[in-house]
Design a protein around this motif. Structure first.
Motif, PDB file in Angstrom:
ATOM      1  N   PRO A   1      -8.528   1.625  -1.505  1.00 21.89           N
ATOM      2  CA  PRO A   1      -7.537   0.553  -1.698  1.00 21.89           C
ATOM      3  C   PRO A   1      -6.230   1.072  -2.303  1.00 21.89           C
ATOM      4  O   PRO A   1      -5.150   0.602  -1.959  1.00 21.89           O
ATOM      5  CB  PRO A   1      -8.245  -0.417  -2.656  1.00 21.89           C
ATOM      6  CG  PRO A   1      -9.697  -0.149  -2.451  1.00 21.89           C
ATOM      7  CD  PRO A   1      -9.799   1.316  -2.195  1.00 21.89           C
ATOM      8  N   MET A   2      -6.320   2.052  -3.228  1.00 21.48           N
ATOM      9  CA  MET A   2      -5.123   2.646  -3.815  1.00 21.48           C
ATOM     10  C   MET A   2      -4.276   3.329  -2.740  1.00 21.48           C
ATOM     11  O   MET A   2      -3.050   3.171  -2.701  1.00 21.48           O
ATOM     12  CB  MET A   2      -5.504   3.694  -4.877  1.00 21.48           C
ATOM     13  CG  MET A   2      -6.036   3.146  -6.172  1.00 21.48           C
ATOM     14  SD  MET A   2      -6.240   4.534  -7.349  1.00 21.48           S
ATOM     15  CE  MET A   2      -6.993   3.687  -8.730  1.00 21.48           C
ATOM     16  N   ILE A   3      -4.938   4.089  -1.873  1.00 20.74           N
ATOM     17  CA  ILE A   3      -4.220   4.844  -0.849  1.00 20.74           C
ATOM     18  C   ILE A   3      -3.489   3.899   0.093  1.00 20.74           C
ATOM     19  O   ILE A   3      -2.307   4.118   0.418  1.00 20.74           O
ATOM     20  CB  ILE A   3      -5.186   5.753  -0.066  1.00 20.74           C
ATOM     21  CG1 ILE A   3      -5.814   6.802  -0.996  1.00 20.74           C
ATOM     22  CG2 ILE A   3      -4.473   6.427   1.106  1.00 20.74           C
ATOM     23  CD1 ILE A   3      -4.810   7.675  -1.710  1.00 20.74           C
ATOM     24  N   TYR A   4      -4.132   2.856   0.510  1.00 22.34           N
ATOM     25  CA  TYR A   4      -3.492   1.916   1.440  1.00 22.34           C
ATOM     26  C   TYR A   4      -2.288   1.243   0.777  1.00 22.34           C
ATOM     27  O   TYR A   4      -1.211   1.134   1.382  1.00 22.34           O
ATOM     28  CB  TYR A   4      -4.495   0.858   1.897  1.00 22.34           C
ATOM     29  CG  TYR A   4      -3.947  -0.032   2.985  1.00 22.34           C
ATOM     30  CD1 TYR A   4      -4.038   0.332   4.325  1.00 22.34           C
ATOM     31  CD2 TYR A   4      -3.312  -1.229   2.674  1.00 22.34           C
ATOM     32  CE1 TYR A   4      -3.521  -0.476   5.327  1.00 22.34           C
ATOM     33  CE2 TYR A   4      -2.776  -2.042   3.667  1.00 22.34           C
ATOM     34  CZ  TYR A   4      -2.890  -1.650   4.985  1.00 22.34           C
ATOM     35  OH  TYR A   4      -2.365  -2.447   5.982  1.00 22.34           O
ATOM     36  N   ASP A   5      -2.442   0.817  -0.469  1.00 24.87           N
ATOM     37  CA  ASP A   5      -1.331   0.177  -1.180  1.00 24.87           C
ATOM     38  C   ASP A   5      -0.176   1.149  -1.372  1.00 24.87           C
ATOM     39  O   ASP A   5       0.990   0.783  -1.182  1.00 24.87           O
ATOM     40  CB  ASP A   5      -1.803  -0.341  -2.537  1.00 24.87           C
ATOM     41  CG  ASP A   5      -0.657  -0.926  -3.360  1.00 24.87           C
ATOM     42  OD1 ASP A   5      -0.221  -2.042  -3.048  1.00 24.87           O
ATOM     43  OD2 ASP A   5      -0.187  -0.244  -4.295  1.00 24.87           O
ATOM     44  N   CYS A   6      -0.496   2.387  -1.733  1.00 30.49           N
ATOM     45  CA  CYS A   6       0.558   3.387  -1.944  1.00 30.49           C
ATOM     46  C   CYS A   6       1.330   3.645  -0.659  1.00 30.49           C
ATOM     47  O   CYS A   6       2.567   3.669  -0.656  1.00 30.49           O
ATOM     48  CB  CYS A   6      -0.041   4.693  -2.451  1.00 30.49           C
ATOM     49  SG  CYS A   6      -0.680   4.608  -4.129  1.00 30.49           S
TER      50      CYS A   6
END
Length: 420
Positions: free
Chosen positions: A86-91
């Protein structure tokens, strides 16, 4: 021009971009730095625009899951889907949105700019302080230098980073499909690379392409001065020994607070501890007159006022020690994976540091012996002072700004800005 700076990670991954960003702002550019939300006040202290992403790596590495991932990154896959994806997608979504709005995009490799650079390669430039992406035969990938790979495998070690990227494949593909990029990633883009590294410390590889630049370290003055109580401690006696292990949690096999007390007593030392994110417990030493414990401090201002340092071997702290002309004992926290070992060994070979000891292998006896060498080996101090003089003649930040402006000079928006 509108400049986007994109980075992820710990403070060592953010501060060089804040320094670079302020220098660009001083040249008249409109600069926005995008990184984890927990760095907002730090970034704004440099007078930069801020675009947050929801990727608090400080909280992640402090969690039980994060600690396990740091101990063995190759066993981290089971946590990636739940915590990291989820962090990677948001970033990626946030970074891409900012990049589209900007005239010039300078990005850390961890910010994954290569996965959308095909949309506007003319305004993309990699900017790093660790040469961990471009293969060379001259040294192994710094991230894997602790694995003792034979020299003829140096180039191969740069493909080993693909294992980590494969674990992020799913959110990357989801992002690309959501933004009409397809699943095939362009790998033949001639993206320039900028490195905030001094060639007097690490020579630029002869097999690097012409559009890769080693500018010198990116130094400037911190916008935050040393506190009055810290200055009072520093001026109250002999320069102290600095101990700091950076932004990663760590474990040692001995009572480190007791060891600090013993060092102070045995060598008549005043000691300053910068806790960072790693030093958790300091209750036994905080009341000792010869020992001061602080949460953080600007190293550019602090290190010239200490005698020597014990630190984790990160390139940012290493560069500041070289700038201040002080020797150090490097104790890599992340080992054998991670670039701390690479910089530590390089510093030792060049005579600026005591032989490095990974923190997980450190004992109190070995610490005492290493500190004795650190305090009394006069050649270490001589070499460190020589390097200080050499770095004074470098102007890495100014060189980086000139390269950036020259590189993007074909852009009409940039031409207009530079003409002011």
């Amino acid at each position: 021009m509108k400049v986007a700076l994109l980075t992820l990670g710990t403070r060592g991954d953010v501060q060089p971009y804040a320094v670079l960003g302020r220098a660009l702002k001083d040249r008249g550019h409109d600069v926005t730095l995008s990184t984890a939300s927990n760095f907002e006040s730090f970034v704004k202290s440099y007078g930069l625009g801020f675009r947050p992403v929801q990727a608090d790596f400080q909280a992640l590495v402090a969690s039980p899951e994060g600690r396990e991932m740091m101990k063995n990154p190759f066993r981290a896959r089971k946590y990636f889907k739940q915590l990291v994806h989820p962090m990677i997608y948001d970033c990626l979504t946030t970074f891409y949105g900012l990049a589209k709005e900007s005239d010039c995009v300078l990005y850390h490799v961890k910010a994954l700019g290569d996965y959308y650079a095909e949309k506007f390669p003319e305004k993309m430039m990699r900017a790093n302080v660790v040469p961990a992406v471009q293969p060379t035969a001259e040294f192994p990938n710094p991230v894997f230098s602790g694995l003792s790979v034979p020299a003829f495998f140096n180039r191969f070690t740069y493909t080993m980073a693909d294992a980590g990227l494969r674990m992020m494949h799913k959110p990357i593909m989801q992002f690309r499909e959501a933004n009409s990029m397809g699943r095939k990633i362009s790998k033949d883009l001639a993206i320039s690379s900028l490195y905030g590294i001094s060639t007097n410390f690490l020579a630029k590889p002869k097999d690097y392409p012409p559009n890769s630049y080693f500018t010198g370290f990116w130094f400037d003055e911190s916008p935050t001065p040393l506190s009055a109580d810290l200055l009072q401690f520093l001026q109250a006696g002999e320069p102290p020994l600095l101990i700091t292990f950076g932004s990663m949690p760590f474990d040692v096999s001995f009572d480190i607070q007791k060891a600090v007390l013993n060092l102070s007593k045995r060598f008549g030392l005043r000691i300053l501890i910068v806790k960072g994110w790693g030093f958790e417990n300091t209750d036994q030493i905080e009341t000792h007159d010869a020992i001061r414990v602080i949460t953080s401090a600007p190293f550019g201002e602090l290190l010239p006022l200490v005698k020597a340092a014990i630190h984790h071997g990160g390139i940012g702290t290493t560069a500041e020690c070289l700038r201040a002309g002080i020797p150090f004992l490097p104790c890599p926290v992340i080992y054998p994976i991670g670039d701390q070992h690479f910089w530590s060994q390089l510093s030792y070979r060049k005579g600026y540091a005591v032989h490095p000891v990974p923190l997980k292998k450190l004992t109190e006896t070995l610490l005492t012996e290493s500190v004795k060498e650190l305090l009394y080996d006069e050649q270490l101090y001589s070499h460190a002072q020589d390097m200080k003089g050499t770095l004074r003649s470098e102007h890495g930040l100014q060189a980086a700004i000139q390269i950036i402006e020259n590189h993007f000079a074909g852009n009409k928006v940039i031409q207009k800005t530079l003409a002011k």
